[in-house]
Design a protein around this motif. Structure first.
Motif, PDB file in Angstrom:
ATOM      1  N   MET A 138      -9.966  -5.928 -22.432  1.00  0.00           N
ATOM      2  CA  MET A 138     -10.224  -5.606 -21.033  1.00  0.00           C
ATOM      3  C   MET A 138     -11.718  -5.496 -20.806  1.00  0.00           C
ATOM      4  O   MET A 138     -12.503  -5.316 -21.744  1.00  0.00           O
ATOM      5  N   SER A 139     -12.126  -5.596 -19.569  1.00  0.00           N
ATOM      6  CA  SER A 139     -13.549  -5.534 -19.238  1.00  0.00           C
ATOM      7  C   SER A 139     -14.057  -4.101 -19.281  1.00  0.00           C
ATOM      8  O   SER A 139     -13.283  -3.137 -19.204  1.00  0.00           O
ATOM      9  N   ALA A 140     -15.363  -3.970 -19.379  1.00  0.00           N
ATOM     10  CA  ALA A 140     -15.976  -2.639 -19.382  1.00  0.00           C
ATOM     11  C   ALA A 140     -15.682  -1.901 -18.086  1.00  0.00           C
ATOM     12  O   ALA A 140     -15.523  -0.671 -18.079  1.00  0.00           O
ATOM     13  N   GLU A 141     -15.582  -2.641 -16.974  1.00  0.00           N
ATOM     14  CA  GLU A 141     -15.323  -2.010 -15.679  1.00  0.00           C
ATOM     15  C   GLU A 141     -13.924  -1.428 -15.601  1.00  0.00           C
ATOM     16  O   GLU A 141     -13.690  -0.452 -14.880  1.00  0.00           O
ATOM     17  N   ALA A 142     -12.985  -2.023 -16.337  1.00  0.00           N
ATOM     18  CA  ALA A 142     -11.592  -1.558 -16.263  1.00  0.00           C
ATOM     19  C   ALA A 142     -11.322  -0.354 -17.152  1.00  0.00           C
ATOM     20  O   ALA A 142     -10.364   0.393 -16.911  1.00  0.00           O
ATOM     21  N   ARG A 143     -12.122  -0.155 -18.176  1.00  0.00           N
ATOM     22  CA  ARG A 143     -11.810   0.873 -19.179  1.00  0.00           C
ATOM     23  C   ARG A 143     -11.777   2.299 -18.624  1.00  0.00           C
ATOM     24  O   ARG A 143     -10.831   3.049 -18.928  1.00  0.00           O
ATOM     25  N   PRO A 144     -12.770   2.748 -17.873  1.00  0.00           N
ATOM     26  CA  PRO A 144     -12.782   4.173 -17.474  1.00  0.00           C
ATOM     27  C   PRO A 144     -11.531   4.607 -16.717  1.00  0.00           C
ATOM     28  O   PRO A 144     -10.916   5.626 -17.065  1.00  0.00           O
ATOM     29  N   ASP A 145     -11.135   3.873 -15.690  1.00  0.00           N
ATOM     30  CA  ASP A 145      -9.960   4.269 -14.901  1.00  0.00           C
ATOM     31  C   ASP A 145      -8.680   4.185 -15.733  1.00  0.00           C
ATOM     32  O   ASP A 145      -7.803   5.054 -15.634  1.00  0.00           O
ATOM     33  N   PHE A 146      -8.573   3.139 -16.549  1.00  0.00           N
ATOM     34  CA  PHE A 146      -7.350   2.944 -17.326  1.00  0.00           C
ATOM     35  C   PHE A 146      -7.169   4.060 -18.344  1.00  0.00           C
ATOM     36  O   PHE A 146      -6.106   4.698 -18.411  1.00  0.00           O
ATOM     37  N   TYR A 147      -8.192   4.334 -19.158  1.00  0.00           N
ATOM     38  CA  TYR A 147      -8.025   5.321 -20.226  1.00  0.00           C
ATOM     39  C   TYR A 147      -8.058   6.756 -19.718  1.00  0.00           C
ATOM     40  O   TYR A 147      -7.484   7.642 -20.352  1.00  0.00           O
ATOM     41  N   ALA A 148      -8.684   6.987 -18.563  1.00  0.00           N
ATOM     42  CA  ALA A 148      -8.652   8.338 -17.986  1.00  0.00           C
ATOM     43  C   ALA A 148      -7.239   8.721 -17.574  1.00  0.00           C
ATOM     44  O   ALA A 148      -6.926   9.912 -17.443  1.00  0.00           O
ATOM     45  N   LEU A 172      13.919 -11.325 -13.600  1.00  0.00           N
ATOM     46  CA  LEU A 172      13.988 -10.466 -14.778  1.00  0.00           C
ATOM     47  C   LEU A 172      13.759  -8.997 -14.451  1.00  0.00           C
ATOM     48  O   LEU A 172      14.180  -8.117 -15.182  1.00  0.00           O
ATOM     49  N   SER A 173      13.065  -8.725 -13.378  1.00  0.00           N
ATOM     50  CA  SER A 173      12.581  -7.366 -13.151  1.00  0.00           C
ATOM     51  C   SER A 173      13.572  -6.500 -12.382  1.00  0.00           C
ATOM     52  O   SER A 173      14.428  -6.992 -11.650  1.00  0.00           O
ATOM     53  N   VAL A 174      13.424  -5.197 -12.582  1.00  0.00           N
ATOM     54  CA  VAL A 174      14.175  -4.193 -11.852  1.00  0.00           C
ATOM     55  C   VAL A 174      13.150  -3.268 -11.194  1.00  0.00           C
ATOM     56  O   VAL A 174      12.218  -2.800 -11.847  1.00  0.00           O
ATOM     57  N   GLY A 175      13.306  -3.021  -9.910  1.00  0.00           N
ATOM     58  CA  GLY A 175      12.347  -2.192  -9.204  1.00  0.00           C
ATOM     59  C   GLY A 175      12.393  -0.749  -9.655  1.00  0.00           C
ATOM     60  O   GLY A 175      13.466  -0.182  -9.833  1.00  0.00           O
ATOM     61  N   ALA A 176      11.222  -0.168  -9.855  1.00  0.00           N
ATOM     62  CA  ALA A 176      11.139   1.244 -10.246  1.00  0.00           C
ATOM     63  C   ALA A 176       9.791   1.785  -9.798  1.00  0.00           C
ATOM     64  O   ALA A 176       8.752   1.311 -10.247  1.00  0.00           O
ATOM     65  N   SER A 177       9.834   2.752  -8.925  1.00  0.00           N
ATOM     66  CA  SER A 177       8.580   3.363  -8.475  1.00  0.00           C
ATOM     67  C   SER A 177       8.018   4.251  -9.572  1.00  0.00           C
ATOM     68  O   SER A 177       8.750   4.697 -10.470  1.00  0.00           O
ATOM     69  N   PRO A 178       6.717   4.529  -9.551  1.00  0.00           N
ATOM     70  CA  PRO A 178       6.147   5.462 -10.521  1.00  0.00           C
ATOM     71  C   PRO A 178       6.872   6.804 -10.552  1.00  0.00           C
ATOM     72  O   PRO A 178       7.137   7.357 -11.623  1.00  0.00           O
ATOM     73  N   GLU A 179       7.224   7.305  -9.380  1.00  0.00           N
ATOM     74  CA  GLU A 179       7.908   8.596  -9.301  1.00  0.00           C
ATOM     75  C   GLU A 179       9.306   8.529  -9.924  1.00  0.00           C
ATOM     76  O   GLU A 179       9.738   9.468 -10.606  1.00  0.00           O
ATOM     77  N   VAL A 205      -2.428  -5.718 -17.622  1.00  0.00           N
ATOM     78  CA  VAL A 205      -2.073  -6.693 -16.587  1.00  0.00           C
ATOM     79  C   VAL A 205      -1.324  -6.028 -15.431  1.00  0.00           C
ATOM     80  O   VAL A 205      -1.153  -6.649 -14.380  1.00  0.00           O
ATOM     81  N   PHE A 206      -0.864  -4.815 -15.617  1.00  0.00           N
ATOM     82  CA  PHE A 206      -0.293  -4.055 -14.491  1.00  0.00           C
ATOM     83  C   PHE A 206      -0.974  -2.685 -14.423  1.00  0.00           C
ATOM     84  O   PHE A 206      -0.355  -1.652 -14.241  1.00  0.00           O
ATOM     85  N   ALA A 207      -2.307  -2.721 -14.517  1.00  0.00           N
ATOM     86  CA  ALA A 207      -3.095  -1.488 -14.645  1.00  0.00           C
ATOM     87  C   ALA A 207      -2.869  -0.517 -13.490  1.00  0.00           C
ATOM     88  O   ALA A 207      -2.711   0.688 -13.706  1.00  0.00           O
ATOM     89  N   GLU A 208      -2.854  -1.026 -12.263  1.00  0.00           N
ATOM     90  CA  GLU A 208      -2.691  -0.125 -11.109  1.00  0.00           C
ATOM     91  C   GLU A 208      -1.336   0.578 -11.153  1.00  0.00           C
ATOM     92  O   GLU A 208      -1.232   1.789 -10.893  1.00  0.00           O
ATOM     93  N   TYR A 209      -0.308  -0.175 -11.474  1.00  0.00           N
ATOM     94  CA  TYR A 209       1.047   0.385 -11.595  1.00  0.00           C
ATOM     95  C   TYR A 209       1.105   1.393 -12.741  1.00  0.00           C
ATOM     96  O   TYR A 209       1.692   2.480 -12.601  1.00  0.00           O
TER      97      TYR A 209
END
Length: 290
Positions: free
Chosen positions: A101-111, A44-51, A74-78
């Motif tokens: 999401m967990s408390a540990e995940a919130r700061p990096d994600f929302y920043a 289903l997917s098509v490759g696409a870099s962040p840039e 579920v794709f937080a790093e991306y």
């Protein structure tokens, strides 16, 4: 932007939306179950870099990129990498999320985000567990964090709006609506926009009827009576419920008139002289205005 829905973040501007596959919620009413529950991601997917994503948005004059369709946690790093690539080109990263999401995940994600629309799917633990497979307390903690603590790299508050999909007989009773709106007012303040959206039968809830228009109107009236300033109706044609009004009760002027997702009049933009203030009484209107 109104389709996210975000009515107070650069209204009328264009958004490039994308998602991946999978989800950490098990909503029985999922509108995007074909990707949220997909197991054939390689097909289903098509490759696409962040840039690449950021460059496509920039090349088409698009102001924002939204992580949506399935929950971006579920794709937080991306999502975070893409948000950074977008911000480098002056493009606003936006999350459309269930907030589970967990408390540990919130700061990096929302920043990494400039704005977010977070689902507040109901207001009882029984509803959350039986219908979504998640927990209300975790979502409330995420919303509280996103509104009151999260900051962009520039130090500005992340702009947050909330959406509640009203499902007949499950989360649309007066007591639940009053409790939800009271919590929003007391914990987040009256300026966080709230969207009540109409349910349409889908996935594992095909036997539940669509939300009557009157239910949305009633919910909006309850929220306004509870003191919330900006309350909208969605997934229905309702010009009154789509319109942004001045929060000053002595004024109540129409500031952004909408017809579905189309803006008829915008009196808050800098180009119209509003610059985020009601041109009639001067009251500041919460949001991010162009």
């Amino acid at each position: 932007m109104e389709k996210k829905p975000l009515n107070h973040f650069h209204p009328g501007s264009s958004v490039l939306s994308f998602g991946t596959a999978g989800c950490n919620s098990g909503c029985r009413f999922c509108q995007n179950f074909d990707i949220a529950k997909a197991r054939s991601i390689d097909k289903l997917s098509v490759g696409a870099s962040p840039e690449k994503i950021a460059q496509i948005a920039a090349s088409r004059g698009i102001d924002s990129v939204a992580f949506t369709y399935n929950d971006p946690i579920v794709f937080a790093e991306y999502a975070i990498d893409t948000a950074q690539a977008c911000r480098a080109l002056g493009i606003h990263p936006i999350a459309v999320t269930a907030g589970y999401m967990s408390a540990e995940a919130r700061p990096d994600f929302y920043a990494a985000m400039d704005a977010a629309n977070i689902d507040l799917k109901g207001f009882t633990e029984d509803f959350y567990w039986k219908v979504t497979g998640t927990h209300l307390a975790d979502v409330l903690a995420t919303i509280d964090y996103a509104v009151n603590e999260a900051r962009t790299p520039e130090g500005e508050h992340v702009w947050v709006e909330l959406t509640t999909l009203l499902i007949p007989g499950l989360n649309d009773d007066d007591a639940q609506l009053h409790a939800e709106c009271t919590w929003i007012r007391e914990h987040l303040g009256p300026d966080v926009p709230l969207h009540f959206s109409a349910f349409h039968p889908s996935y594992r809830m095909m036997d539940v009827p669509p939300t009557p228009h009157e239910t949305l109107t009633r919910a909006r009236a309850i929220a306004l009576a509870e003191g919330l300033h900006y309350v909208y109706t969605g997934n229905v044609h309702d010009r009154e419920g789509d319109t942004t009004y001045c929060p000053n009760p002595q004024c109540h002027a129409k500031l952004i008139e909408r017809d579905w997702y189309r803006i008829i009049t915008d009196r808050l933009s800098a180009s119209s002289g509003g610059n985020g203030h009601c041109p009639k009484c001067g009251t500041a209107v919460a949001g991010r205005w162009r």
